[in-house]
Scaffold this active site. Structure first.
Site, PDB file in Angstrom:
ATOM      1  N   ARG A 106       0.838  -1.202   0.000  1.00  0.00           N
ATOM      2  CA  ARG A 106       0.000   0.000   0.000  1.00  0.00           C
ATOM      3  C   ARG A 106       0.872   1.252   0.000  1.00  0.00           C
ATOM      4  O   ARG A 106       2.090   1.150   0.102  1.00  0.00           O
ATOM      5  CB  ARG A 106      -0.942  -0.002   1.210  1.00  0.00           C
ATOM      6  CG  ARG A 106      -0.203  -0.022   2.541  1.00  0.00           C
ATOM      7  CD  ARG A 106      -1.165   0.003   3.719  1.00  0.00           C
ATOM      8  NE  ARG A 106      -0.449  -0.168   4.967  1.00  0.00           N
ATOM      9  CZ  ARG A 106      -1.026  -0.230   6.162  1.00  0.00           C
ATOM     10  NH1 ARG A 106      -2.338  -0.148   6.269  1.00  0.00           N
ATOM     11  NH2 ARG A 106      -0.306  -0.385   7.254  1.00  0.00           N
ATOM     12  N   CYS A 110       2.853   8.393  -5.794  1.00  0.00           N
ATOM     13  CA  CYS A 110       3.637   9.617  -5.663  1.00  0.00           C
ATOM     14  C   CYS A 110       2.656  10.785  -5.536  1.00  0.00           C
ATOM     15  O   CYS A 110       1.768  10.955  -6.383  1.00  0.00           O
ATOM     16  CB  CYS A 110       4.501   9.768  -6.912  1.00  0.00           C
ATOM     17  SG  CYS A 110       5.324  11.360  -7.009  1.00  0.00           S
ATOM     18  N   GLU A 145      -3.165   7.291   6.989  1.00  0.00           N
ATOM     19  CA  GLU A 145      -1.797   7.486   7.505  1.00  0.00           C
ATOM     20  C   GLU A 145      -0.812   8.013   6.454  1.00  0.00           C
ATOM     21  O   GLU A 145       0.126   7.313   6.057  1.00  0.00           O
ATOM     22  CB  GLU A 145      -1.240   6.199   8.098  1.00  0.00           C
ATOM     23  CG  GLU A 145      -1.885   5.812   9.397  1.00  0.00           C
ATOM     24  CD  GLU A 145      -1.242   4.567  10.019  1.00  0.00           C
ATOM     25  OE1 GLU A 145      -0.485   3.868   9.335  1.00  0.00           O
ATOM     26  OE2 GLU A 145      -1.522   4.307  11.196  1.00  0.00           O
ATOM     27  N   GLU A 317      -7.220   4.423  15.589  1.00  0.00           N
ATOM     28  CA  GLU A 317      -6.861   3.007  15.707  1.00  0.00           C
ATOM     29  C   GLU A 317      -6.148   2.812  17.042  1.00  0.00           C
ATOM     30  O   GLU A 317      -5.100   3.406  17.279  1.00  0.00           O
ATOM     31  CB  GLU A 317      -5.922   2.594  14.569  1.00  0.00           C
ATOM     32  CG  GLU A 317      -6.538   2.759  13.191  1.00  0.00           C
ATOM     33  CD  GLU A 317      -5.584   2.348  12.060  1.00  0.00           C
ATOM     34  OE1 GLU A 317      -4.549   1.714  12.333  1.00  0.00           O
ATOM     35  OE2 GLU A 317      -5.883   2.703  10.910  1.00  0.00           O
ATOM     36  N   TRP A 325       3.781  -5.872  13.187  1.00  0.00           N
ATOM     37  CA  TRP A 325       4.781  -5.159  12.386  1.00  0.00           C
ATOM     38  C   TRP A 325       6.021  -4.722  13.149  1.00  0.00           C
ATOM     39  O   TRP A 325       6.948  -4.173  12.570  1.00  0.00           O
ATOM     40  CB  TRP A 325       4.147  -3.943  11.714  1.00  0.00           C
ATOM     41  CG  TRP A 325       3.281  -3.089  12.608  1.00  0.00           C
ATOM     42  CD1 TRP A 325       1.918  -3.153  12.699  1.00  0.00           C
ATOM     43  CD2 TRP A 325       3.690  -2.062  13.521  1.00  0.00           C
ATOM     44  NE1 TRP A 325       1.456  -2.229  13.613  1.00  0.00           N
ATOM     45  CE2 TRP A 325       2.520  -1.546  14.123  1.00  0.00           C
ATOM     46  CE3 TRP A 325       4.930  -1.523  13.889  1.00  0.00           C
ATOM     47  CZ2 TRP A 325       2.545  -0.530  15.082  1.00  0.00           C
ATOM     48  CZ3 TRP A 325       4.956  -0.511  14.850  1.00  0.00           C
ATOM     49  CH2 TRP A 325       3.783  -0.026  15.425  1.00  0.00           C
ATOM     50  N   GLU A 365      -1.494  -8.812   7.494  1.00  0.00           N
ATOM     51  CA  GLU A 365      -1.714  -8.570   8.932  1.00  0.00           C
ATOM     52  C   GLU A 365      -2.423  -9.725   9.622  1.00  0.00           C
ATOM     53  O   GLU A 365      -3.108  -9.544  10.624  1.00  0.00           O
ATOM     54  CB  GLU A 365      -2.470  -7.245   9.107  1.00  0.00           C
ATOM     55  CG  GLU A 365      -1.595  -6.078   8.681  1.00  0.00           C
ATOM     56  CD  GLU A 365      -2.255  -4.712   8.788  1.00  0.00           C
ATOM     57  OE1 GLU A 365      -3.473  -4.636   9.019  1.00  0.00           O
ATOM     58  OE2 GLU A 365      -1.529  -3.712   8.620  1.00  0.00           O
ATOM     59  N   GLN A 366      -2.219 -10.943   9.097  1.00  0.00           N
ATOM     60  CA  GLN A 366      -2.900 -12.091   9.715  1.00  0.00           C
ATOM     61  C   GLN A 366      -2.432 -12.351  11.149  1.00  0.00           C
ATOM     62  O   GLN A 366      -3.118 -12.988  11.928  1.00  0.00           O
ATOM     63  CB  GLN A 366      -2.764 -13.338   8.853  1.00  0.00           C
ATOM     64  CG  GLN A 366      -1.347 -13.686   8.476  1.00  0.00           C
ATOM     65  CD  GLN A 366      -1.304 -14.808   7.458  1.00  0.00           C
ATOM     66  OE1 GLN A 366      -1.203 -15.957   7.852  1.00  0.00           O
ATOM     67  NE2 GLN A 366      -1.404 -14.483   6.176  1.00  0.00           N
ATOM     68  N   MET A 367      -1.241 -11.836  11.524  1.00  0.00           N
ATOM     69  CA  MET A 367      -0.762 -12.030  12.898  1.00  0.00           C
ATOM     70  C   MET A 367      -1.152 -10.863  13.808  1.00  0.00           C
ATOM     71  O   MET A 367      -0.729 -10.804  14.962  1.00  0.00           O
ATOM     72  CB  MET A 367       0.763 -12.196  12.907  1.00  0.00           C
ATOM     73  CG  MET A 367       1.274 -13.373  12.110  1.00  0.00           C
ATOM     74  SD  MET A 367       0.578 -14.926  12.688  1.00  0.00           S
ATOM     75  CE  MET A 367       1.433 -15.126  14.243  1.00  0.00           C
ATOM     76  N   HIS A 368      -1.941  -9.935  13.296  1.00  0.00           N
ATOM     77  CA  HIS A 368      -2.362  -8.759  14.074  1.00  0.00           C
ATOM     78  C   HIS A 368      -3.676  -9.070  14.777  1.00  0.00           C
ATOM     79  O   HIS A 368      -4.654  -9.434  14.139  1.00  0.00           O
ATOM     80  CB  HIS A 368      -2.542  -7.580  13.116  1.00  0.00           C
ATOM     81  CG  HIS A 368      -2.666  -6.249  13.770  1.00  0.00           C
ATOM     82  ND1 HIS A 368      -3.697  -5.925  14.623  1.00  0.00           N
ATOM     83  CD2 HIS A 368      -1.875  -5.156  13.693  1.00  0.00           C
ATOM     84  CE1 HIS A 368      -3.530  -4.677  15.030  1.00  0.00           C
ATOM     85  NE2 HIS A 368      -2.430  -4.189  14.496  1.00  0.00           N
TER      86      HIS A 368
HETATM   87  C1  GAL Z   1      -1.864   1.141  10.985  1.00  0.00           C
HETATM   88  C2  GAL Z   1      -2.685   1.168   9.699  1.00  0.00           C
HETATM   89  C3  GAL Z   1      -3.686   0.038   9.659  1.00  0.00           C
HETATM   90  C4  GAL Z   1      -3.047  -1.249  10.070  1.00  0.00           C
HETATM   91  C5  GAL Z   1      -2.456  -1.083  11.446  1.00  0.00           C
HETATM   92  C6  GAL Z   1      -1.834  -2.356  11.978  1.00  0.00           C
HETATM   93  O1  GAL Z   1      -0.652   1.790  10.836  1.00  0.00           O
HETATM   94  O2  GAL Z   1      -3.365   2.374   9.557  1.00  0.00           O
HETATM   95  O3  GAL Z   1      -4.219  -0.069   8.362  1.00  0.00           O
HETATM   96  O4  GAL Z   1      -2.068  -1.579   9.139  1.00  0.00           O
HETATM   97  O5  GAL Z   1      -1.459  -0.122  11.386  1.00  0.00           O
HETATM   98  O6  GAL Z   1      -1.270  -2.124  13.241  1.00  0.00           O
END
Ligand code: GAL
Length: 651
Positions: A106, A110, A145, A317, A325, A365-368
């Site tokens: 993502r 530019c 973001e 969020e 991450w 982000e499957q581990m989130h």
């Molecule tokens: C943020 C982002 C989200 C998701 C999240 C995961 O930085 O806006 O889309 O990726 O992190 O922690």
């Protein structure tokens, strides 16, 4: 203050339509009232050019709205789909090494590409037309973001073209630019704006003035990009606030400039991810707080972002459990999700929205974690969100007002010291953060003020650390206020063109601070200079010469002035360690007539008028009475268990 609310980020496109109604019902039962959707859904909203498939989104909004939820609808411009990228491959951003940033994650666009700009206008317009007055849509989020994944600066041919135009408008003639940049140095003079390149890929460092303008230009491109969307949304969706979600420790664009276009600022708070990946704290500290987060980091961003759009702000969020991450992804101690939520509210958040509803079993982000596990069973955060929601209903009488202390914050200063640190540790965020944390140890609450446009009225103490360059309005505000002002280190050490001022730093009129910084030094970690009786300077120190109207209050051990005062202006001739900052700030705080508390490291404490808010990030009980705090409690009490929250009114 209006009653704070809770929300969640949801991706209906990730789940079978049959599950939406049950999800919505469960969200509402949990006490959530807001749900953010849509911000990455471009490939489902427009699977091929011009083929708009918005019906599913409308059904999702209807279902959420019938459950009583208010939708924040995101524009999907952070994820341009494959067909679009293939149509105009030059819309991809280019990194500083000249490599194109590819499709497959993502933020791959530019900001300067006019074709992509038009595509964003088109999709935002279509969405805003269709959903602008939809009964379920109560707010909008632009993109997602800005600046995350290092995505502000692009070294593409589109950026180069726009940069040249920007420079020609700013300077009008190549001669003026040559003078401002000092291009006689190393024969860098230009005869035309068309000769100017981007500042990457030079053999050794490029001219700092060149870099500084590239930073300014790139920041303005982000603001322009956002402005386009805000205008369209406002046209088709009057009365609904427009929000953007900022990220933590992201300084690559000016959030104050962008915030001018927003109704509400928001940010994405990931306390454990940030401590793992975006912190300067020493290792032992990071281990101590690995499962609760840095006790000052969230507060800093709450205060900073509150200042970016005139006071209204959200957490868009909120971390609900382990993220995916960071270098290491710990699980929060029990109670921390509730604590983080209340802490945001204590700093004035109108809404705290969790990321995300259900953990995705697929994709990056499957581990989130989420509020639900991938199998839809409530995850750890569920019960804490539920508790927070009931407490929010029960607790009344929270008041948030202006703070007594202001810290002047300036994004261009962050760019300047990144361009020319003069010592690897000299990082603007780190410098301001050290000062902010020292104020917090004294139990003071802090507002940030935009250096470009400050209003210092009503403050008793104002700090101006590391400011790159003065501007007229700031100087006038400083003259007007009766607050104690603490300036430096390194403040006013450049002109706006990135040159050393003719009268030398700190470049203040002699009737404000009669002082010249004659020489500066940077120090590596562990090399310090003692200021006897007060602490030490680390990383950066200055050899200042005070004029006849300024008084030297402290000398460093080598006899060079460390602290200089004239009237209500105090100058710090170096980067103080914790002890130095504590001592100096204690002294000016007393001069300012403010009372203080000794706040231990693991306590996040905020005091606003009579209200006090206490959050225990540590693993030990903290007794607030022992800190001299006597209060009547609305939530919790004087004995604060680990991960617990107390809110009260001072008696
Ligand atoms: C943020 C982002 C989200 C998701 C999240 C995961 O930085 O806006 O889309 O990726 O992190 O922690």
């Amino acid at each position: 203050m209006t009653k704070p609310e809770l929300g969640v980020c949801y991706y209906p496109e990730h789940w079978p339509e049959e599950t939406w109604a049950e999800d919505a019902r469960q969200m509402a039962d949990l006490g959530l009232t807001w749900v953010r959707i849509g911000e990455f859904a471009w490939s489902r909203l427009e699977p091929a050019r011009g083929r708009y498939e918005f019906d599913w989104l409308e059904r999702a909004i209807d279902i959420l709205a019938s459950a009583g939820l208010k939708v924040v609808l995101g524009t999907p411009t952070a994820t341009p789909p494959k067909w679009l990228v293939d149509e105009m491959a030059e819309m991809l951003a280019v990194d500083a090494d000249g490599k194109t940033r590819g499709f497959g994650s993502r933020r791959h666009y530019c900001f300067s590409h006019d074709g992509y700009f038009e595509e964003c206008r088109r999709i935002t317009n279509e969405l805003a037309k269709r959903f602008g007055t939809n009964h379920g849509v109560h707010a909008w989020q632009t993109d997602n973001e800005y600046g995350c994944h290092d995505s502000v600066h692009s070294y593409s041919s589109a950026a180069l073209r726009e940069f040249r135009i920007w420079l020609s408008q700013k300077y009008q003639s190549p001669e003026a630019l040559n003078r401002a940049w000092g291009n006689v140095f190393w024969s860098m003079e230009y005869a035309s704006f068309d000769e100017i390149e981007l500042p990457n890929l030079t053999v050794t460092e490029a001219n700092p003035s060149h870099w500084m303008d590239f930073h300014r230009f790139s920041s303005e491109q982000v603001v322009k990009f956002n402005h386009l969307q805000v205008e369209i949304i406002r046209r088709h969706s009057p009365e609904r606030p427009v929000i953007h979600n900022f990220m933590g420790r992201t300084l690559s664009f000016d959030h104050f400039d962008l915030g001018e276009d927003l109704d509400i600022s928001s940010w994405d708070s990931y306390p454990l991810g940030f401590l793992s990946d975006r912190s300067d704290r020493p290792n032992d500290f990071a281990l101590r707080y690995a499962k609760s987060g840095d006790p000052d980091f969230q507060a800093f961003h709450h205060d900073l972002y509150r200042a970016t759009s005139g006071g209204r702000w959200w957490v868009m969020e909120q971390q609900p459990g382990p993220v995916n991450w960071a270098t290491h992804n710990t699980a929060p101690n029990d109670g921390m999700v509730r604590l983080w939520s209340w802490e945001a509210i204590a700093h004035g958040a109108e809404v705290v929205s969790y990321f995300r509803w259900r953990q995705a079993p697929f994709g990056q982000e499957q581990m989130h974690s989420g509020i639900l596990r991938p199998d839809s069973v409530p995850a750890h955060a569920f019960s804490e969100v539920s508790q927070t929601a009931s407490e929010l209903t029960a607790v009344d009488g929270i008041e948030i007002g202006k703070s007594d202390v202001a810290v002047v914050f300036d994004y261009p200063s962050a760019w300047a010291w990144k361009i020319q640190p003069q010592g690897t540790e000299f990082d603007y965020f780190r410098l301001v953060y050290d000062h902010y944390c020292a104020l917090r140890r004294l139990g003071l609450s802090i507002d940030f003020q935009n250096a470009a446009n400050p209003d210092l009225s009503g403050y008793k103490l104002v700090l101006v650390p590391g400011l790159f360059s003065w501007n007229q309005q700031l100087l006038e505000e400083m003259r007007k206020t009766e607050a104690q002002i603490v300036v430096g280190p390194r403040s006013g050490s450049k002109t706006g063109d990135f040159q050393i001022p003719g009268d030398l730093p700190p470049d203040l009129p002699a009737d404000m601070l009669d002082l010249k910084v004659a020489r500066v030094e940077s120090y590596p970690e562990n090399l310090e200079i003692n200021v006897p009786g007060s602490g030490s300077f680390k990383f950066w120190r200055e050899h200042a010469q005070a004029g006849s109207t300024a008084s030297v209050l402290l000398d460093a051990e080598d006899g060079s002035p460390a602290l200089i005062r004239q009237g209500n202006n105090t100058y710090l001739a170096g980067w103080g360690d914790d002890e130095f900052l504590r001592n100096i700030l204690q002294d000016v705080t007393e001069r300012a007539g403010l009372s203080t508390f000794n706040v231990p490291e693991g306590l996040s404490f905020r005091r606003n008028g009579k209200m006090i808010f206490a959050f225990n990030y540590s693993r030990e009980n903290i007794n607030l009475n022992e800190l001299g705090i006597e209060a009547e409690y609305l939530l919790g009490g004087s004995n604060l268990a680990p991960s617990d929250v107390s809110i009260g009114k001072l008696t």
